[in-house]
Design an enzyme around this catalytic site. Structure first.
Site, PDB file in Angstrom:
ATOM      1  N   VAL A  33     -43.714 -19.906  50.715  1.00  0.00           N
ATOM      2  CA  VAL A  33     -42.612 -19.755  51.209  1.00  0.00           C
ATOM      3  C   VAL A  33     -42.661 -20.026  52.930  1.00  0.00           C
ATOM      4  O   VAL A  33     -43.762 -19.598  53.392  1.00  0.00           O
ATOM      5  CB  VAL A  33     -42.246 -18.239  51.557  1.00  0.00           C
ATOM      6  CG1 VAL A  33     -40.837 -17.788  52.206  1.00  0.00           C
ATOM      7  CG2 VAL A  33     -42.025 -17.490  49.897  1.00  0.00           C
ATOM      8  N   ASP A  90     -53.651   0.469  59.719  1.00  0.00           N
ATOM      9  CA  ASP A  90     -54.960  -0.588  59.465  1.00  0.00           C
ATOM     10  C   ASP A  90     -55.094  -0.385  57.893  1.00  0.00           C
ATOM     11  O   ASP A  90     -55.820   0.778  57.405  1.00  0.00           O
ATOM     12  CB  ASP A  90     -56.076  -0.214  60.280  1.00  0.00           C
ATOM     13  CG  ASP A  90     -57.044  -1.351  59.780  1.00  0.00           C
ATOM     14  OD1 ASP A  90     -57.100  -1.946  59.005  1.00  0.00           O
ATOM     15  OD2 ASP A  90     -58.159  -1.089  60.495  1.00  0.00           O
ATOM     16  N   ASN A 147     -48.131  -5.088  50.568  1.00  0.00           N
ATOM     17  CA  ASN A 147     -47.815  -6.432  50.814  1.00  0.00           C
ATOM     18  C   ASN A 147     -48.715  -7.095  52.050  1.00  0.00           C
ATOM     19  O   ASN A 147     -48.928  -8.208  52.116  1.00  0.00           O
ATOM     20  CB  ASN A 147     -46.392  -6.334  51.404  1.00  0.00           C
ATOM     21  CG  ASN A 147     -46.218  -7.807  52.097  1.00  0.00           C
ATOM     22  OD1 ASN A 147     -46.078  -8.927  51.512  1.00  0.00           O
ATOM     23  ND2 ASN A 147     -46.295  -7.732  53.464  1.00  0.00           N
ATOM     24  N   THR A 168     -42.602 -18.977  55.724  1.00  0.00           N
ATOM     25  CA  THR A 168     -42.665 -18.153  56.840  1.00  0.00           C
ATOM     26  C   THR A 168     -44.017 -18.753  57.799  1.00  0.00           C
ATOM     27  O   THR A 168     -44.507 -19.872  57.532  1.00  0.00           O
ATOM     28  CB  THR A 168     -43.210 -16.827  56.198  1.00  0.00           C
ATOM     29  OG1 THR A 168     -44.310 -17.156  55.564  1.00  0.00           O
ATOM     30  CG2 THR A 168     -42.480 -16.330  55.354  1.00  0.00           C
ATOM     31  N   TYR A 214     -59.093 -17.081  49.646  1.00  0.00           N
ATOM     32  CA  TYR A 214     -57.814 -16.425  49.418  1.00  0.00           C
ATOM     33  C   TYR A 214     -57.370 -16.416  47.972  1.00  0.00           C
ATOM     34  O   TYR A 214     -57.004 -15.391  47.527  1.00  0.00           O
ATOM     35  CB  TYR A 214     -56.782 -17.122  50.149  1.00  0.00           C
ATOM     36  CG  TYR A 214     -55.555 -16.603  50.199  1.00  0.00           C
ATOM     37  CD1 TYR A 214     -55.128 -15.725  50.696  1.00  0.00           C
ATOM     38  CD2 TYR A 214     -54.502 -17.467  49.553  1.00  0.00           C
ATOM     39  CE1 TYR A 214     -53.695 -14.974  50.750  1.00  0.00           C
ATOM     40  CE2 TYR A 214     -53.273 -16.821  49.355  1.00  0.00           C
ATOM     41  CZ  TYR A 214     -52.919 -15.780  50.112  1.00  0.00           C
ATOM     42  OH  TYR A 214     -51.553 -15.039  49.767  1.00  0.00           O
TER      43      TYR A 214
END
Length: 265
Positions: A194, A63, A90, A196, A159
């Site tokens: 991307v 975590d 990441n 994903t 973000y």
């Protein structure tokens, strides 16, 4: 110069998406890799897949918002691999929302994971890699920021703010490492969009927020803003991480590398 044989790497959020691709690329370049993830099933599956391909790999639960978790993960990585040369920070989360409807809980979550998680990773990488640390031979930290830190894209103010903070953390940490003789290079990557699971959720969120009529339209406009005329691929981001972790980047620190097809220029 991109050969990472003998290097030991820890990749956070390595169970899926960009993190999984980065772990695979590091392993392909010769590094031993520990996958750290809060989602144990995904993290273990990625580590097992790397081992099946012939790489040295393992999994540790992490975590990234928990200081003691970080200490345990780094200690376990060094015990498993015999050292630590590369950290890829990441792990991250994106929660969309208009400024007018800002949800404090969402912003706190992104601050905890994206900013505090990255900062704690730097803390424990420095403690391990600096002279006298349990790894003690320097190394490279690659933080994952975002093209959102460089462009005013709507619907992702929180973000964008947290990923901008990752950029600032990168530069200050690089300066401290240099000034204090840690021997650790610190850089960051700004990935473009991307496709994903996380990237496609962002496109769907734009529709929910009333900013685009469809996810396809949102993606199309992103491509239209990108001089190279396509979305990014996981491999594009993974290649950049391998470069920054390698001796090809041995005189690069405190840098932010856009891997966004020119979208943020």
């Amino acid at each position: 110069m991109y050969d990472l044989t003998g290097r030991k790497a820890l990749v956070t959020g390595g169970g899926r998406g960009l993190g999984q691709g980065m772990a695979e690329a590091l392993a392909k370049a010769g590094a031993s890799v520990v996958i750290a993830d809060i989602q144990e099933d995904l993290g273990k599956a990625t580590a097992d897949s790397l081992k099946d391909s012939g790489a040295t790999a393992a999994f540790v639960p992490l975590d990234v918002t928990d200081d003691a978790n970080w200490e345990a993960a780094v200690t376990a990585t060094i015990a498993e691999l015999g050292g630590l040369d590369i950290l890829v920070n990441n792990a991250g989360v994106e929660l969309s929302g208009l400024v007018v409807d800002l949800d404090p809980a969402d912003v706190r979550t992104m601050l905890e994971i994206n900013v505090l998680g990255t900062a704690l990773g730097l803390k424990h990488a420095f403690r391990a890699m600096r002279p006298g640390g349990p790894a003690g031979s320097g190394g490279s930290v690659v933080n994952i920021s975002s093209v959102a830190a460089t462009i005013p894209f709507p619907g992702i103010a929180g973000y964008s703010a947290t990923k901008s903070a990752v950029d600032r953390l990168t530069r200050v940490a690089a300066m401290e490492s240099g000034k204090l003789g840690y021997g650790v290079r610190v850089n960051c990557v700004y990935p473009g969009l991307v496709p994903t699971e996380m990237g496609m959720k962002l496109a769907a969120d734009m529709v929910t927020l009333g900013l685009w009529p469809s996810a396809e339209a949102a993606v199309g406009d992103v491509i239209g803003l990108t001089p190279l005329g396509r979305l990014g691929e996981v491999g594009d981001m993974a290649d950049a991480v391998v470069f920054l972790a390698s001796d090809a980047a041995k005189f690069i620190t405190g840098a932010g590398l856009p891997v966004d097809g020119g979208m943020g220029m």
